[in-house]
Write a protein that holds these residues in place. Structure first.
Motif, PDB file in Angstrom:
ATOM      1  N   ALA A   1       4.305  -2.304   3.212  1.00 54.05           N
ATOM      2  CA  ALA A   1       3.582  -3.511   3.607  1.00 54.05           C
ATOM      3  C   ALA A   1       3.111  -4.309   2.391  1.00 54.05           C
ATOM      4  N   MET A   2       2.472  -3.634   1.432  1.00 51.82           N
ATOM      5  CA  MET A   2       1.854  -4.342   0.313  1.00 51.82           C
ATOM      6  C   MET A   2       2.872  -4.871  -0.681  1.00 51.82           C
ATOM      7  N   VAL A   3       3.903  -4.082  -0.956  1.00 51.05           N
ATOM      8  CA  VAL A   3       4.934  -4.539  -1.901  1.00 51.05           C
ATOM      9  C   VAL A   3       5.716  -5.707  -1.309  1.00 51.05           C
ATOM     10  N   GLY A   4       6.089  -5.598  -0.026  1.00 43.71           N
ATOM     11  CA  GLY A   4       6.797  -6.697   0.609  1.00 43.71           C
ATOM     12  C   GLY A   4       5.991  -7.979   0.591  1.00 43.71           C
ATOM     13  N   LYS A   5       4.701  -7.868   0.872  1.00 37.67           N
ATOM     14  CA  LYS A   5       3.830  -9.052   0.858  1.00 37.67           C
ATOM     15  C   LYS A   5       3.754  -9.650  -0.546  1.00 37.67           C
ATOM     16  N   ALA A   6       3.602  -8.805  -1.565  1.00 33.25           N
ATOM     17  CA  ALA A   6       3.515  -9.290  -2.943  1.00 33.25           C
ATOM     18  C   ALA A   6       4.799  -9.993  -3.364  1.00 33.25           C
TER      19      ALA A   6
ATOM     20  N   GLY B   1      10.320  -4.042   5.699  1.00 36.65           N
ATOM     21  CA  GLY B   1      10.422  -4.715   4.408  1.00 36.65           C
ATOM     22  C   GLY B   1      10.629  -6.213   4.539  1.00 36.65           C
ATOM     23  N   MET B   2      11.548  -6.620   5.413  1.00 36.01           N
ATOM     24  CA  MET B   2      11.837  -8.043   5.567  1.00 36.01           C
ATOM     25  C   MET B   2      10.649  -8.785   6.169  1.00 36.01           C
ATOM     26  N   THR B   3       9.955  -8.164   7.110  1.00 30.30           N
ATOM     27  CA  THR B   3       8.782  -8.798   7.720  1.00 30.30           C
ATOM     28  C   THR B   3       7.667  -8.964   6.700  1.00 30.30           C
ATOM     29  N   ALA B   4       7.435  -7.921   5.882  1.00 32.97           N
ATOM     30  CA  ALA B   4       6.368  -7.995   4.881  1.00 32.97           C
ATOM     31  C   ALA B   4       6.627  -9.112   3.877  1.00 32.97           C
ATOM     32  N   GLN B   5       7.892  -9.259   3.467  1.00 37.98           N
ATOM     33  CA  GLN B   5       8.218 -10.329   2.522  1.00 37.98           C
ATOM     34  C   GLN B   5       8.014 -11.701   3.161  1.00 37.98           C
ATOM     35  N   ALA B   6       8.440 -11.843   4.413  1.00 38.04           N
ATOM     36  CA  ALA B   6       8.251 -13.115   5.104  1.00 38.04           C
ATOM     37  C   ALA B   6       6.765 -13.408   5.297  1.00 38.04           C
TER      38      ALA B   6
ATOM     39  N   GLY C   1       7.040 -11.413  -1.300  1.00 41.40           N
ATOM     40  CA  GLY C   1       7.154 -12.662  -0.562  1.00 41.40           C
ATOM     41  C   GLY C   1       6.279 -13.758  -1.142  1.00 41.40           C
ATOM     42  N   ALA C   2       5.094 -13.383  -1.632  1.00 42.70           N
ATOM     43  CA  ALA C   2       4.168 -14.350  -2.224  1.00 42.70           C
ATOM     44  C   ALA C   2       4.456 -14.613  -3.692  1.00 42.70           C
ATOM     45  N   LYS C   3       5.436 -13.890  -4.264  1.00 50.00           N
ATOM     46  CA  LYS C   3       5.806 -14.026  -5.678  1.00 50.00           C
ATOM     47  C   LYS C   3       4.622 -13.738  -6.594  1.00 50.00           C
ATOM     48  N   ARG C   4       3.851 -12.715  -6.260  1.00 53.19           N
ATOM     49  CA  ARG C   4       2.689 -12.347  -7.054  1.00 53.19           C
ATOM     50  C   ARG C   4       2.969 -11.019  -7.751  1.00 53.19           C
ATOM     51  N   VAL C   5       3.469 -11.111  -8.970  1.00 50.72           N
ATOM     52  CA  VAL C   5       3.847  -9.920  -9.714  1.00 50.72           C
ATOM     53  C   VAL C   5       2.629  -9.064 -10.048  1.00 50.72           C
ATOM     54  N   VAL C   6       1.478  -9.697 -10.220  1.00 48.08           N
ATOM     55  CA  VAL C   6       0.250  -8.944 -10.509  1.00 48.08           C
ATOM     56  C   VAL C   6      -0.097  -8.045  -9.328  1.00 48.08           C
ATOM     57  N   ASP C   7       0.003  -8.585  -8.119  1.00 47.42           N
ATOM     58  CA  ASP C   7      -0.259  -7.777  -6.924  1.00 47.42           C
ATOM     59  C   ASP C   7       0.734  -6.615  -6.834  1.00 47.42           C
ATOM     60  N   TYR C   8       1.978  -6.895  -7.163  1.00 48.81           N
ATOM     61  CA  TYR C   8       3.000  -5.841  -7.118  1.00 48.81           C
ATOM     62  C   TYR C   8       2.653  -4.712  -8.081  1.00 48.81           C
ATOM     63  N   ARG C   9       2.322  -5.061  -9.321  1.00 48.93           N
ATOM     64  CA  ARG C   9       2.019  -4.034 -10.328  1.00 48.93           C
ATOM     65  C   ARG C   9       0.783  -3.223  -9.945  1.00 48.93           C
ATOM     66  N   HIS C  10      -0.247  -3.897  -9.470  1.00 44.37           N
ATOM     67  CA  HIS C  10      -1.467  -3.181  -9.075  1.00 44.37           C
ATOM     68  C   HIS C  10      -1.200  -2.273  -7.870  1.00 44.37           C
ATOM     69  N   THR C  11      -0.363  -2.752  -6.955  1.00 45.46           N
ATOM     70  CA  THR C  11      -0.043  -1.936  -5.783  1.00 45.46           C
ATOM     71  C   THR C  11       0.692  -0.669  -6.181  1.00 45.46           C
ATOM     72  N   VAL C  12       1.703  -0.805  -7.036  1.00 41.49           N
ATOM     73  CA  VAL C  12       2.474   0.358  -7.477  1.00 41.49           C
ATOM     74  C   VAL C  12       1.568   1.348  -8.207  1.00 41.49           C
ATOM     75  N   ARG C  13       0.718   0.833  -9.085  1.00 44.52           N
ATOM     76  CA  ARG C  13      -0.197   1.711  -9.825  1.00 44.52           C
ATOM     77  C   ARG C  13      -1.155   2.419  -8.860  1.00 44.52           C
ATOM     78  N   GLY C  14      -1.691   1.677  -7.911  1.00 44.17           N
ATOM     79  CA  GLY C  14      -2.624   2.258  -6.954  1.00 44.17           C
ATOM     80  C   GLY C  14      -1.972   3.315  -6.076  1.00 44.17           C
ATOM     81  N   LEU C  15      -0.738   3.064  -5.660  1.00 38.21           N
ATOM     82  CA  LEU C  15      -0.017   4.038  -4.833  1.00 38.21           C
ATOM     83  C   LEU C  15       0.190   5.353  -5.575  1.00 38.21           C
ATOM     84  N   PHE C  16       0.557   5.261  -6.836  1.00 40.22           N
ATOM     85  CA  PHE C  16       0.813   6.487  -7.589  1.00 40.22           C
ATOM     86  C   PHE C  16      -0.471   7.217  -7.945  1.00 40.22           C
ATOM     87  N   VAL C  17      -1.550   6.493  -8.188  1.00 41.39           N
ATOM     88  CA  VAL C  17      -2.834   7.164  -8.426  1.00 41.39           C
ATOM     89  C   VAL C  17      -3.249   7.932  -7.171  1.00 41.39           C
ATOM     90  N   CYS C  18      -3.149   7.275  -6.014  1.00 42.81           N
ATOM     91  CA  CYS C  18      -3.482   7.953  -4.755  1.00 42.81           C
ATOM     92  C   CYS C  18      -2.524   9.111  -4.491  1.00 42.81           C
TER      93      CYS C  18
END
Length: 437
Positions: free
Chosen positions: A291-296, A68-73, A298-315
Motif C-alpha cells: 500500500a505505502m510503496v505503491g502510493k509513494a 500494487g496498481m491500485t496503490a499507485q493510482a 504514484g505520487a512520485k515522492r521518493v522521500v516517502d518511498y525511502r522512509h517506507t522501505v527503511r521503516g518496513l525493515f526496522v519493523c
C-alpha cells in the motif's frame, strides 16, 4: 519518520489478524469432520481442502496485481485508473472462475490421478469438490476486492471480512451438519456459504465506503485500454509463474519428506507450522509495503518511498528478533502444541535448531515481496523466485545423499535467503523505473 511507523503499524495489525484467520476455515471443516461416523470423511476433507488451497493459491496474483496498481493510482490521484483496475480485476476473476467451473471434471480427474486416494475417499472428495467449486467466483472476486482495499490504504475492511467469513462458516457448517444432518455436503455448503457471504460483505463495504469510485461510468473500451490492460496482464502473468515455482517447491518438499517415512513427514509438517506462523506476521508488513510503496510511487515522492522501505525493515528486524527468541526458548513447547505423539516429538529434537533460522532467512524475501508488489515490479519477483527454486533443488540434490532430511531444511532456508538476496540486489530498479528524472 515517526509518522511512517504509525502508518506501517496501522496497516500491518489488521493484516496480521486477517492472516491468522485464514487457516480457521480449514480447521473448522476438519474439526466438524472429525466428529462424524466415518474416518474416510477426514481424508476427504484433507484432500479436498488441499486441492482448493492449491487452486486458489495459483490465482492469488489477482490480489497482488490489483493491490500494487491500485496503490499507485491512489498516490497519483487518478480516479479513472483506480476504478479501471477494480473492474479489470473483477472481469479477469469472473473469466477464470467460470473456466474453473466448466473445466471442473478435468481438474478433479487430474487431481485424483495425481493424489490416488482410496475409492471411498475419492467418492467423498467428488461430493465435496463439486459443491465447493461453486464458491470459486466469490473467492476470486474477494481476492480482487481485498487487493483493491489494500491499495486504497485500507486493511481494516479485509480484516472485518475475514472475521465475518469465519463466523459465517462456523455457524452455517454446524447448522447444516448437526441441525439438518447433511454430513460432508453440509461442510461443503457451509464453506460455499461463507465464501459468497464474504464476497457479498466486501461488495457492500465497497459501495458503502467507495461509492464515488464505483459510480463512475466506464465503457468497455476504457476498461480494456491497451496499455493498462497489458500492464495488468503482464504483472499477473509474472506472479502466476512465480506462484507455480513456489508450488513446485512445496510439493517436492512434501514428497521428499515422505521418503523418510511417516515420522519424518510428520516432523516436517509440524515444523512448517513454525514457518507459517511467522509468515502470518511478516506478511502483514508486506501488505503495508504494498500500500505505502505503491502510493509513494504514484505520487512520485521518493522521500516517502525511502522512509517506507527503511521503516518496513526496522519493523521487520524487530519482529524477526522476537520470533527468533520465541523459537529459541519455546520451540519444544510449541512442537508439543501441534502433536503429542512421543515418536514425533523425539525425532523432532534432531531438527529443532532449524526453526531458529526461519525468521532470519525469510524476512527480506517477505518484505521485499510487498515492496515489489507495490512497485508492480513483478518480473524481479519472478526472477528472485526462480533463483531461489534453482538454489533449493541444487542444494537438496547435492546434500541429500549424506544429510537426508537435514538437506531438505537447508535447501528450503537457502531458497528463502536467495529470494531476499536477489530482491535486495535488484532494488535499484525500482528507483530507476519510477523515480528517474
Amino acid at each position: 519518520m515517526h509518522s511512517y511507523y504509525n502508518i506501517i503499524i496501522r496497516l500491518t495489525l489488521p493484516s496480521i489478524v486477517s492472516n491468522i484467520t485464514v487457516p480457521l476455515l480449514g480447521m473448522v471443516d476438519l474439526a466438524i469432520t472429525g466428529h462424524l461416523d466415518n474416518e474416510a470423511y477426514i481424508g476427504a476433507i484433507a484432500v479436498g481442502g488441499m486441492l482448493f488451497n492449491i487452486l486458489y493459491w495459483m490465482f492469488a496474483f489477482l490480489r497482488m496485481g490489483t493491490s500494487g496498481m491500485t496503490a499507485q493510482a491512489y498516490g497519483e490521484q487518478d480516479n479513472s485508473h483506480i476504478t479501471g483496475t477494480l473492474y479489470r480485476g473483477a472481469a479477469v476473476a469472473f473469466i477464470i472462475s467460470t473456466a474453473m467451473i466448466v473445466l471442473s471434471p478435468l481438474l478433479f480427474s487430474g487431481a485424483m490421478a495425481f493424489i490416488q486416494p482410496s475409492c471411498e475417499v475419492r467418492q467423498l472428495v467428488a461430493r465435496y469438490f463439486y459443491i465447493c467449486i461453486w464458491g470459486a467466483p466469490a473467492s476470486l472476486l474477494l481476492f480482487v476486492l481485498n487487493g483493491w482495499f489494500i491499495g486504497m490504504q485500507n486493511t481494516r475492511i479485509p480484516m472485518a471480512i475475514a472475521i465475518f467469513q469465519n463466523i459465517l462458516n462456523i455457524l452455517s457448517s454446524l447448522f447444516l451438519v448437526y441441525g439438518i444432518g447433511m454430513k460432508l455436503e453440509g461442510i461443503a455448503l457451509g464453506t460455499v456459504t461463507a465464501q459468497w457471504g464474504g464476497a457479498a460483505a466486501a461488495v457492500y463495504m465497497l459501495y458503502r465506503k467507495y461509492s464515488g469510485y464505483i459510480s463512475q461510468k466506464m465503457s468497455l473500451k476504457e476498461m480494456l485500454r491497451g496499455g493498462e490492460l497489458r500492464l495488468f496482464l503482464t504483472i499477473n502473468r509474472d506472479i502466476f509463474f512465480r506462484t507455480l515455482c513456489m508450488i513446485s517447491i512445496h510439493f517436492f518438499f512434501i514428497s521428499a519428506g515422505a521418503k523418510g517415512g511417516d515420522t519424518i513427514l510428520a516432523v516436517n509438517a509440524v515444523f512448517m507450522q513454525f514457518f507459517t506462523l511467522y509468515s502470518y506476521f511478516i506478511d502483514g508488513l508486506a501488505y503495508a509495503g504494498e500500500a505505502m510503496v505503491g502510493k509513494a510511487i504514484g505520487a512520485k515522492r521518493v522521500v516517502d518511498y525511502r522512509h517506507t522501505v527503511r521503516g518496513l525493515f526496522v519493523c521487520g528486524i524487530v519482529l524477526t528478533t522476537l520470533f527468533t527468541i520465541l523459537y529459541a526458548f519455546c520451540n519444544g513447547w510449541i512442537t508439543r502444541l501441534f502433536t503429542d505423539n512421543a515418536q514425533v516429538i523425539a525425532c523432532a529434537g534432531e531438527y529443532l535448531h532449524w526453526t531458529l533460522f526461519f525468521p532470519f532467512c525469510g524476512m527480506a524475501a517477505f518484505i521485499w515481496d510487498g515492496i515489489y508488489i507495490g512497485a508492480t515490479e513483478s518480473r524481479s519477483m519472478l526472477a528472485s523466485t526462480l533463483a531461489g527454486m534453482l538454489m533449493f533443488f541444487a542444494i537438496y540434490l547435492t546434500l541429500e545423499g549424506v544429510y537426508h532430511n537435514h538437506a531438505l531444511w537447508v535447501a528450503f532456508l537457502c531458497n528463502l535467503a536467495m529470494r531476499g538476496i536477489v530482491l535486495t540486489y535488484m532494488r535499484k530498479n525500482i528507483l530507476s523505473h519510477h523515480f528517474s528524472t
